[in-house]
Design an enzyme around this catalytic site. Structure first.
Site, PDB file in Angstrom:
ATOM      1  N   LYS A 171      31.060  30.794  39.725  1.00 51.61           N
ATOM      2  CA  LYS A 171      31.733  30.486  39.014  1.00 51.61           C
ATOM      3  C   LYS A 171      31.536  29.950  38.083  1.00 51.61           C
ATOM      4  CE  LYS A 171      35.683  31.890  36.466  1.00 51.61           C
ATOM      5  NZ  LYS A 171      35.599  33.184  35.797  1.00 51.61           N
ATOM      6  N   LYS A 239      39.049  24.122  30.391  1.00 49.88           N
ATOM      7  CA  LYS A 239      38.879  23.700  31.889  1.00 49.88           C
ATOM      8  C   LYS A 239      37.322  23.806  32.412  1.00 49.88           C
ATOM      9  CE  LYS A 239      40.190  26.053  34.540  1.00 49.88           C
ATOM     10  NZ  LYS A 239      39.995  26.781  35.805  1.00 49.88           N
TER      11      LYS A 239
HETATM   12  P1  NAD Z   1      48.033  31.503  34.401  1.00 50.62           P
HETATM   13  O1  NAD Z   1      48.326  30.695  33.790  1.00 50.62           O
HETATM   14  O2  NAD Z   1      48.653  33.099  33.911  1.00 50.62           O
HETATM   15  O3  NAD Z   1      47.898  31.798  36.306  1.00 50.62           O
HETATM   16  C1  NAD Z   1      48.981  30.800  36.713  1.00 50.62           C
HETATM   17  C2  NAD Z   1      50.008  30.901  37.625  1.00 50.62           C
HETATM   18  O4  NAD Z   1      50.270  30.020  38.087  1.00 50.62           O
HETATM   19  C3  NAD Z   1      51.127  31.129  36.389  1.00 50.62           C
HETATM   20  O5  NAD Z   1      52.111  32.017  36.892  1.00 50.62           O
HETATM   21  C4  NAD Z   1      52.137  29.434  36.680  1.00 50.62           C
HETATM   22  O6  NAD Z   1      53.101  30.175  36.530  1.00 50.62           O
HETATM   23  C5  NAD Z   1      50.965  29.746  38.489  1.00 50.62           C
HETATM   24  N1  NAD Z   1      51.725  28.126  38.287  1.00 50.62           N
HETATM   25  C6  NAD Z   1      51.465  27.358  38.220  1.00 50.62           C
HETATM   26  N2  NAD Z   1      51.690  26.084  39.306  1.00 50.62           N
HETATM   27  C7  NAD Z   1      52.135  26.477  39.966  1.00 50.62           C
HETATM   28  C8  NAD Z   1      52.817  25.808  41.170  1.00 50.62           C
HETATM   29  N3  NAD Z   1      51.946  24.374  41.237  1.00 50.62           N
HETATM   30  N4  NAD Z   1      53.145  26.993  42.400  1.00 50.62           N
HETATM   31  C9  NAD Z   1      53.687  28.160  42.315  1.00 50.62           C
HETATM   32  N5  NAD Z   1      52.879  28.819  40.746  1.00 50.62           N
HETATM   33  C10 NAD Z   1      52.253  27.659  40.300  1.00 50.62           C
HETATM   34  O7  NAD Z   1      46.847  31.942  34.796  1.00 50.62           O
HETATM   35  P2  NAD Z   1      44.871  33.132  34.676  1.00 50.62           P
HETATM   36  O8  NAD Z   1      44.649  33.330  33.770  1.00 50.62           O
HETATM   37  O9  NAD Z   1      46.032  34.211  35.717  1.00 50.62           O
HETATM   38  O10 NAD Z   1      44.216  32.235  35.578  1.00 50.62           O
HETATM   39  C11 NAD Z   1      44.472  31.711  37.095  1.00 50.62           C
HETATM   40  C12 NAD Z   1      43.329  31.133  37.921  1.00 50.62           C
HETATM   41  O11 NAD Z   1      41.986  31.976  37.136  1.00 50.62           O
HETATM   42  C13 NAD Z   1      42.326  29.790  36.760  1.00 50.62           C
HETATM   43  O12 NAD Z   1      41.862  29.396  37.882  1.00 50.62           O
HETATM   44  C14 NAD Z   1      41.772  30.919  35.958  1.00 50.62           C
HETATM   45  O13 NAD Z   1      40.241  29.554  34.737  1.00 50.62           O
HETATM   46  C15 NAD Z   1      41.059  31.960  36.546  1.00 50.62           C
HETATM   47  N6  NAD Z   1      40.393  32.794  36.387  1.00 50.62           N
HETATM   48  C16 NAD Z   1      41.102  33.588  35.109  1.00 50.62           C
HETATM   49  C17 NAD Z   1      40.388  34.689  34.280  1.00 50.62           C
HETATM   50  C18 NAD Z   1      40.862  34.961  33.661  1.00 50.62           C
HETATM   51  O14 NAD Z   1      40.903  36.151  32.586  1.00 50.62           O
HETATM   52  N7  NAD Z   1      42.558  35.091  33.081  1.00 50.62           N
HETATM   53  C19 NAD Z   1      39.904  34.772  34.799  1.00 50.62           C
HETATM   54  C20 NAD Z   1      38.722  34.330  36.211  1.00 50.62           C
HETATM   55  C21 NAD Z   1      39.615  33.376  36.906  1.00 50.62           C
END
Ligand code: NAD
Length: 296
Positions: A171, A239
């Site tokens: 990744k 990040k």
């Molecule tokens: P996001 O911020 O939309 O989702 C994260 C979720 O986790 C949020 O709903 C938040 O409220 C929840 N959360 C945070 N802390 C928490 C806790 N302690 N307990 C319970 N829930 C909690 O982010 P995302 O875009 O969904 O990304 C999630 C992961 O996937 C990240 O590591 C990101 O780098 C990775 N990612 C994102 C994408 C993208 O295009 N958005 C693509 C690939 C990977």
């Protein structure tokens, strides 16, 4: 079918969980803001108040959280998954986090008789919604085989790369390519605009040649539409570049261009763009060039 717990239902986690439900899995859910998943709860998923309770009700627990400390807390914290786990539980972290952190968590899990896979994804929100994610997996072959039907409900390209941490190294490699490509697309469209050429036509022409990429297609379209609603939060991509550069430091690999894009993302964060899509990076290039990309 295995009972699945899912923690972190944001941009990515929520559509991934929905696809698991549509594949017939029973889900126990936890995310920071319960109101955002009322639709999944009405559709039959169960709510749990802590990761410990999620683990107690599940055979497999998936985490999809922002960053390494969030995942470490959810898995190994006082009210975490380990606190509610029995031997035989499978934990799958699908977030993008530091390879060293997931290796340590996997070692701690193994000492408790728990398998832990790192399985970060690529393909963005669209891939999550359509169930077409690329899933890059680190961990044992046995745990991978057990998880495979679950991955197949969320993704299309599913590759076991190697042992624990190998998924996160993959990744990091992915994020080097995406960050530098976004920067390249931004530079190309800013140059075209300031030179008086329609950036929409430039994108159209480039999509048929060697510069073609999913980023040119999707981020290019977002830039032309000035649609910076995430998508992928710019703060999360920055990040990821922190993870990339720390990994480069660990293995003595210079990553000069990734480092420059990281600094431009830092400028974007300073300008208040953290909650915008990563395609909003173009605004920093526009500021430097004193122009704004727009269709002719
Ligand atoms: P996001 O911020 O939309 O989702 C994260 C979720 O986790 C949020 O709903 C938040 O409220 C929840 N959360 C945070 N802390 C928490 C806790 N302690 N307990 C319970 N829930 C909690 O982010 P995302 O875009 O969904 O990304 C999630 C992961 O996937 C990240 O590591 C990101 O780098 C990775 N990612 C994102 C994408 C993208 O295009 N958005 C693509 C690939 C990977």
């Amino acid at each position: 079918m295995e009972r699945i717990g899912f923690i972190g239902l944001g941009v990515m986690g929520k559509p991934m969980a929905r696809n698991l439900m549509q594949a017939g899995y029973a889900l126990t859910l936890l995310t920071r803001t319960r109101a955002k998943i009322e639709d999944l709860l009405s559709a039959g998923a169960t709510w749990a108040d802590t990761p410990r309770v999620v683990a107690q009700h599940s055979d497999v627990v998936i985490t999809m959280l922002p960053d390494s400390p969030d995942v470490a807390q959810a898995i190994a914290g006082a009210e975490g998954i380990f606190a509610g786990a029995r031997p035989g539980l499978l934990v799958i972290d699908m977030s993008t986090i530091a390879p060293g952190v997931v290796r340590q968590l996997a070692a701690d899990a193994a000492a408790r008789g728990i398998d832990l896979l790192d399985a970060p994804v690529s393909g963005g929100e669209t891939g999550a919604i359509n169930g077409t994610l690329s899933i890059m997996v680190g961990g044992t072959e046995a745990a991978f085989q057990r998880a495979l039907p679950i991955f197949q409900a969320m993704g299309k390209t599913i590759v076991r790369i190697g042992e624990s941490g190998a998924g996160q190294i993959t990744k990091a490699a992915n994020q080097i390519v995406t960050a530098i490509t976004i920067e390249a697309v931004c530079e190309a469209l800013v140059l075209a605009t300031k030179a008086g050429v329609d950036p929409a036509k430039v994108r159209q022409a480039l999509l048929g040649g060697s510069a073609q990429s999913r980023i040119l297609e999707m981020h290019g379209e977002r830039i032309l539409d000035r649609n910076f609603q995430p998508g992928f939060f710019l703060r999360l991509h920055r990040k990821d570049l922190d993870i990339v550069l720390a990994t480069g430091k660990e293995y003595a690999v210079p990553l000069p261009v990734a480092a420059q894009v990281r600094e431009l993302m830092t400028a974007a964060l300073a300008a208040g763009q953290g909650e915008l899509d990563n395609s909003s990076l173009v605004m920093q290039l526009e500021r430097l060039a004193q122009t704004q990309v727009k269709r002719a």
